[in-house]
Design a protein around this motif. Structure first.
Motif, PDB file in Angstrom:
ATOM      1  N   TYR A   1       4.394   7.083 -11.802  1.00 58.44           N
ATOM      2  CA  TYR A   1       4.309   5.652 -11.101  1.00 58.44           C
ATOM      3  C   TYR A   1       5.879   4.723 -10.628  1.00 58.44           C
ATOM      4  O   TYR A   1       6.493   5.491 -10.749  1.00 58.44           O
ATOM      5  CB  TYR A   1       3.411   4.380 -12.155  1.00 58.44           C
ATOM      6  CG  TYR A   1       4.314   4.275 -13.281  1.00 58.44           C
ATOM      7  CD1 TYR A   1       5.297   3.147 -12.586  1.00 58.44           C
ATOM      8  CD2 TYR A   1       4.933   4.618 -14.543  1.00 58.44           C
ATOM      9  CE1 TYR A   1       6.419   2.773 -13.958  1.00 58.44           C
ATOM     10  CE2 TYR A   1       5.002   4.312 -15.001  1.00 58.44           C
ATOM     11  CZ  TYR A   1       5.928   3.133 -14.983  1.00 58.44           C
ATOM     12  OH  TYR A   1       6.848   3.075 -16.661  1.00 58.44           O
ATOM     13  N   PHE A   2       5.008   4.524  -9.552  1.00 58.69           N
ATOM     14  CA  PHE A   2       5.895   3.229  -9.128  1.00 58.69           C
ATOM     15  C   PHE A   2       5.842   2.372  -9.396  1.00 58.69           C
ATOM     16  O   PHE A   2       5.503   1.275  -9.773  1.00 58.69           O
ATOM     17  CB  PHE A   2       6.056   3.469  -7.503  1.00 58.69           C
ATOM     18  CG  PHE A   2       6.422   4.999  -6.804  1.00 58.69           C
ATOM     19  CD1 PHE A   2       7.036   5.385  -6.474  1.00 58.69           C
ATOM     20  CD2 PHE A   2       4.852   5.514  -6.355  1.00 58.69           C
ATOM     21  CE1 PHE A   2       7.476   6.239  -5.697  1.00 58.69           C
ATOM     22  CE2 PHE A   2       4.922   6.628  -5.890  1.00 58.69           C
ATOM     23  CZ  PHE A   2       5.997   7.425  -5.144  1.00 58.69           C
TER      24      PHE A   2
ATOM     25  N   GLU B   1      11.121  17.131  -3.470  1.00 61.38           N
ATOM     26  CA  GLU B   1      11.614  16.219  -2.395  1.00 61.38           C
ATOM     27  C   GLU B   1      10.057  16.278  -2.021  1.00 61.38           C
ATOM     28  O   GLU B   1       9.616  16.630  -2.553  1.00 61.38           O
ATOM     29  CB  GLU B   1      12.420  17.267  -1.884  1.00 61.38           C
ATOM     30  CG  GLU B   1      12.126  15.781  -0.205  1.00 61.38           C
ATOM     31  CD  GLU B   1      13.031  16.512   1.223  1.00 61.38           C
ATOM     32  OE1 GLU B   1      13.125  15.834   1.763  1.00 61.38           O
ATOM     33  OE2 GLU B   1      13.492  17.425   0.703  1.00 61.38           O
ATOM     34  N   ILE B   2      10.082  14.427  -1.903  1.00 63.41           N
ATOM     35  CA  ILE B   2       8.543  13.992  -1.611  1.00 63.41           C
ATOM     36  C   ILE B   2       8.669  13.112  -0.781  1.00 63.41           C
ATOM     37  O   ILE B   2       9.368  12.524  -0.400  1.00 63.41           O
ATOM     38  CB  ILE B   2       7.967  13.339  -3.095  1.00 63.41           C
ATOM     39  CG1 ILE B   2       7.923  13.674  -4.161  1.00 63.41           C
ATOM     40  CG2 ILE B   2       6.467  12.561  -3.059  1.00 63.41           C
ATOM     41  CD1 ILE B   2       8.142  13.134  -5.724  1.00 63.41           C
ATOM     42  N   ASN B   3       7.670  13.412   0.087  1.00 64.02           N
ATOM     43  CA  ASN B   3       6.899  12.163   1.070  1.00 64.02           C
ATOM     44  C   ASN B   3       6.002  11.742   0.821  1.00 64.02           C
ATOM     45  O   ASN B   3       5.260  12.258   0.454  1.00 64.02           O
ATOM     46  CB  ASN B   3       6.873  12.847   3.050  1.00 64.02           C
ATOM     47  CG  ASN B   3       8.678  13.396   2.969  1.00 64.02           C
ATOM     48  OD1 ASN B   3       9.425  12.776   3.074  1.00 64.02           O
ATOM     49  ND2 ASN B   3       8.895  13.951   4.726  1.00 64.02           N
TER      50      ASN B   3
ATOM     51  N   VAL C   1      11.423  10.452  -0.646  1.00 58.20           N
ATOM     52  CA  VAL C   1      12.302  11.190  -2.695  1.00 58.20           C
ATOM     53  C   VAL C   1      13.028  11.963  -2.744  1.00 58.20           C
ATOM     54  O   VAL C   1      12.088  13.588  -2.113  1.00 58.20           O
ATOM     55  CB  VAL C   1      11.093  10.699  -3.516  1.00 58.20           C
ATOM     56  CG1 VAL C   1      11.584  10.587  -4.823  1.00 58.20           C
ATOM     57  CG2 VAL C   1      10.826   9.106  -2.837  1.00 58.20           C
ATOM     58  N   GLN C   2      14.113  11.801  -3.125  1.00 61.26           N
ATOM     59  CA  GLN C   2      14.914  13.441  -3.833  1.00 61.26           C
ATOM     60  C   GLN C   2      15.349  13.196  -5.148  1.00 61.26           C
ATOM     61  O   GLN C   2      15.543  12.218  -5.674  1.00 61.26           O
ATOM     62  CB  GLN C   2      15.750  13.916  -2.923  1.00 61.26           C
ATOM     63  CG  GLN C   2      16.126  14.354  -1.539  1.00 61.26           C
ATOM     64  CD  GLN C   2      16.857  14.018  -0.295  1.00 61.26           C
ATOM     65  OE1 GLN C   2      17.814  14.388  -1.011  1.00 61.26           O
ATOM     66  NE2 GLN C   2      16.341  14.008   0.898  1.00 61.26           N
ATOM     67  N   GLY C   3      14.935  15.060  -6.190  1.00 65.82           N
ATOM     68  CA  GLY C   3      15.677  14.841  -6.730  1.00 65.82           C
ATOM     69  C   GLY C   3      13.948  14.880  -8.121  1.00 65.82           C
ATOM     70  O   GLY C   3      13.741  14.765  -9.210  1.00 65.82           O
ATOM     71  N   MET C   4      12.682  14.968  -7.079  1.00 64.10           N
ATOM     72  CA  MET C   4      11.842  14.529  -8.129  1.00 64.10           C
ATOM     73  C   MET C   4      10.683  15.153  -7.340  1.00 64.10           C
ATOM     74  O   MET C   4      10.722  15.137  -6.297  1.00 64.10           O
ATOM     75  CB  MET C   4      11.205  13.192  -8.315  1.00 64.10           C
ATOM     76  CG  MET C   4       9.934  12.987  -9.964  1.00 64.10           C
ATOM     77  SD  MET C   4       9.732  11.241 -10.016  1.00 64.10           S
ATOM     78  CE  MET C   4      11.621  10.637 -10.709  1.00 64.10           C
ATOM     79  N   GLY C   5       9.731  16.601  -8.144  1.00 64.54           N
ATOM     80  CA  GLY C   5       8.734  16.574  -7.774  1.00 64.54           C
ATOM     81  C   GLY C   5       7.316  16.247  -7.276  1.00 64.54           C
ATOM     82  O   GLY C   5       7.575  14.923  -7.957  1.00 64.54           O
ATOM     83  N   LEU C   6       6.303  16.689  -7.086  1.00 64.91           N
ATOM     84  CA  LEU C   6       5.771  15.598  -6.941  1.00 64.91           C
ATOM     85  C   LEU C   6       4.375  15.143  -8.208  1.00 64.91           C
ATOM     86  O   LEU C   6       4.032  14.559  -8.452  1.00 64.91           O
ATOM     87  CB  LEU C   6       3.805  15.974  -5.710  1.00 64.91           C
ATOM     88  CG  LEU C   6       3.172  15.341  -5.244  1.00 64.91           C
ATOM     89  CD1 LEU C   6       3.355  13.952  -4.773  1.00 64.91           C
ATOM     90  CD2 LEU C   6       2.205  15.919  -4.135  1.00 64.91           C
TER      91      LEU C   6
ATOM     92  N   LYS D   1       0.908  -1.473   0.280  1.00 66.48           N
ATOM     93  CA  LYS D   1       0.638  -0.158   0.318  1.00 66.48           C
ATOM     94  C   LYS D   1       0.977   1.054   0.142  1.00 66.48           C
ATOM     95  O   LYS D   1       2.069   1.614   0.425  1.00 66.48           O
ATOM     96  CB  LYS D   1      -0.784   0.138   1.453  1.00 66.48           C
ATOM     97  CG  LYS D   1      -1.774  -0.792   1.358  1.00 66.48           C
ATOM     98  CD  LYS D   1      -2.462  -1.036   2.455  1.00 66.48           C
ATOM     99  CE  LYS D   1      -3.654  -2.219   2.786  1.00 66.48           C
ATOM    100  NZ  LYS D   1      -4.446  -1.736   3.728  1.00 66.48           N
ATOM    101  N   THR D   2      -0.071   2.016  -0.506  1.00 65.95           N
ATOM    102  CA  THR D   2       1.203   3.744  -0.512  1.00 65.95           C
ATOM    103  C   THR D   2       0.335   4.615   0.208  1.00 65.95           C
ATOM    104  O   THR D   2      -0.770   4.598  -0.292  1.00 65.95           O
ATOM    105  CB  THR D   2       1.686   3.874  -2.237  1.00 65.95           C
ATOM    106  OG1 THR D   2       0.981   4.209  -2.893  1.00 65.95           O
ATOM    107  CG2 THR D   2       2.033   3.068  -1.972  1.00 65.95           C
ATOM    108  N   GLY D   3       0.540   5.550   0.599  1.00 61.95           N
ATOM    109  CA  GLY D   3      -0.488   6.671   1.042  1.00 61.95           C
ATOM    110  C   GLY D   3      -0.309   7.741   0.048  1.00 61.95           C
ATOM    111  O   GLY D   3       0.525   7.673  -1.279  1.00 61.95           O
ATOM    112  N   PRO D   4      -0.817   8.720  -0.225  1.00 58.82           N
ATOM    113  CA  PRO D   4      -0.970  10.133  -0.419  1.00 58.82           C
ATOM    114  C   PRO D   4       0.690  10.627  -0.038  1.00 58.82           C
ATOM    115  O   PRO D   4       1.552  10.739   0.372  1.00 58.82           O
ATOM    116  CB  PRO D   4      -1.662  11.259  -0.063  1.00 58.82           C
ATOM    117  CG  PRO D   4      -1.762  10.534   1.865  1.00 58.82           C
ATOM    118  CD  PRO D   4      -1.925   9.141   1.821  1.00 58.82           C
ATOM    119  N   GLY D   5       0.555  11.500  -1.539  1.00 58.82           N
ATOM    120  CA  GLY D   5       2.207  11.890  -1.909  1.00 58.82           C
ATOM    121  C   GLY D   5       2.475  13.353  -1.097  1.00 58.82           C
ATOM    122  O   GLY D   5       1.097  14.437  -1.622  1.00 58.82           O
TER     123      GLY D   5
END
Length: 517
Positions: free
Chosen positions: A482-483, A419-421, A472-477, A408-412
């Motif tokens: 996809y992953f 940078e994304i969490n 995740v660093q180096g990429m915006g939301l 499962k993934t949650g919201p970004g």
């Protein structure tokens, strides 16, 4: 009986004798609360002058106890009061305060002065003190942060075992959260400033009172303390960051450990020379090796190989000494791989944003330490091997099932433009390593892997299902298409029959030239 003990018919008796000697070493170490005032002073200790910064949060009783032993000195600080005193007397006073409700919280962010240049300069970052997070055993539930928004501290070694100190930390902020009530102190009204020399065994103290929303008064105490130690002792001291332990033990304890260690290692072979039977080749050509074993609480940093023989220069230990050496038997395991093997293992990215330039023939060594159950002489290690395979694709707020496991993934959350969490949750498969690789709009992947667990030293270490923030660093939301959800096989290997005690006694004659603390 294991063949390794048959090759050493006196091993059992030697191990028993060694255990007795180790116990004697413990008896020779300083007790947590008592010191021998007749021992030599810090200035007489061999080695170079060093400096460390530590801090604690004092109650009114602790602040009063400090003022009885420290003398005020001139300082341009705001709010903080500068004082100097004997480092030994300060540690003794704080150890007593910890036992008598004089210390509210203890920092575990000690910072040692590291060489910054050939001119004798040392570097300690400006203060960013831990937040004294809520503790279930603490008397009050609150958080405190103390940090400098700007500043420049200079520490320079000088002749005569002195360190010239220049503190210039402007715009210090203290933030307080007490049971939901917030208060911020600062805005240019708090600063740290000092210029002067410290000799070996001296302490510079900065003390700032502040009032909680409940009107309780506490004192933020920041200490810069000098002591003597050689390079080896300083290397080992870096693993100790607990101010409470430091107050109860001081640098002398680590110096005594080093004296024992140097005698031990003088009889040892290089840790990299692993005996036959304690190295195994994996399916993809990597090598897993049992480097050594140690009982930190009995003989810190003294390692022996699988046959029980002393070894030296053990690298990469992940044993946590903060708060004191841990108990029990610990093992150190190494993965040895080539550059090409490491690149494959590192992540499943097929089109990485920043391809690795690690040469194919570069040797890469990684280490992990594990505490073994009492009496156990079997160790199981699980290592990622072979290529990655894609089992699915995911987006934020998504769910995928594969072979009975739910991912499962949650919201970004956009932390910045690059940078994304987000949350990721899954049950780890004991036979596979899991990774997510974010794919951008251009098809490039951000060299990001989560829940890798490339080396686990127990099946119990496999993560249970839980929500874990990923970064995740180096990429915006908005850049994430996809992953790629990927798996890599985990190969399990066993090491059996290693010596749970060393076969050689330790030299315990280390007390003659050591100071009190």
């Amino acid at each position: 009986m294991n063949r390794r003990y048959l090759l050493l018919p006196t091993a059992v008796m030697s191990a028993i004798f060694c255990a007795r000697v180790i116990a004697q070493v413990l008896n020779n170490l300083p007790s947590p609360s008592g010191v021998d005032q007749a021992e030599i002073s810090e200035a007489q200790v061999p080695g170079q002058i060093q400096i460390v910064r530590w801090n604690v949060l004092l109650t009114q009783a602790g602040g009063d106890a400090l003022k009885k032993i420290a003398q005020p000195v001139d300082s341009a600080s705001k709010i903080f009061q500068a004082m100097t005193c004997s480092a030994l007397e300060l540690r003794q006073t704080m150890a007593d305060a910890m036992a008598n409700n004089g210390v509210e919280r203890i920092s575990r962010q000690m910072r040692y002065g590291n060489n910054a240049g050939p001119d004798g300069s040392l570097m300690i970052p400006p203060i960013y003190l831990d937040n004294y997070s809520p503790d279930p055993v603490a008397r009050r539930n609150f958080q405190v942060w103390c940090f400098a928004r700007q500043g420049e501290d200079v520490f320079t070694k000088e002749a005569g075992d002195k360190i010239k100190v220049k503190l210039d930390e402007r715009d210090v902020t203290i933030r307080i959260n007490e049971q939901g009530r917030n208060r911020t102190l600062g805005g240019g009204s708090i600063s740290l400033a000092y210029e002067g020399d410290l000799g070996a065994g001296d302490a510079l103290v900065m003390l700032a009172p502040f009032t909680m929303p409940s009107q309780t008064v506490y004192y933020e105490m920041v200490v810069w303390e000098t002591f003597k130690a050689n390079d080896r002792a300083m290397q080992l001291m870096q693993s100790q960051r607990d101010a409470g332990w430091w107050c109860e033990n001081g640098p002398a304890t680590v110096r005594r450990w080093v004296a024992v260690l140097e005698g031990w290692e003088s009889h040892g072979h290089e840790a990299e020379d692993v005996p036959p039977g304690f190295s195994q080749k994996l399916e993809d050509g990597k090598e897993v090796r049992l480097i050594g074993l140690c009982r930190p609480s009995e003989a810190p940093f003294c390692w022996w190989d699988g046959d029980g023989k002393p070894i030296r220069n053990v690298s990469g230990t992940t044993i946590n000494y903060t708060g004191g050496p841990p108990t029990g038997l610990w093992a150190q395991v190494e993965i040895k791989s080539s550059g090409s093997q490491f690149r494959m293992e590192y992540g499943p990215a097929t089109q990485p944003m920043h391809p690795s330039n690690l040469p194919d023939d570069q040797i890469v060594q990684r280490y992990a330490s594990v505490q073994l159950p009492d009496g156990a002489n079997t160790l199981e290690a699980g290592v990622a091997v072979g290529p990655w395979r894609e089992i699915g694709q995911m987006k934020f707020n998504d769910e995928v099932q594969f072979s009975g496991i739910t991912y499962k993934t949650g919201p970004g959350y956009a932390m910045s433009k690059t940078e994304i969490n987000f949350m990721f949750n899954h049950d780890d498969d004991p036979d596979n390593v899991t990774a997510l690789s974010p794919v951008g709009l251009d098809g490039k992947e951000a060299n990001y892997v989560t829940h890798k667990q490339f080396l686990v030293l127990s099946r119990k270490d496999i993560n249970p299902a839980q929500d874990v923030y990923q970064n995740v660093q180096g990429m915006g939301l908005a850049d994430v298409q996809y992953f790629r959800l990927c798996l890599c096989k985990r190969q399990w290997v066993k090491f059996n029959g290693f010596a749970i005690k060393p076969v050689m006694p330790l030299n315990t004659d280390t007390s003659a030239s050591q100071p009190a603390q």
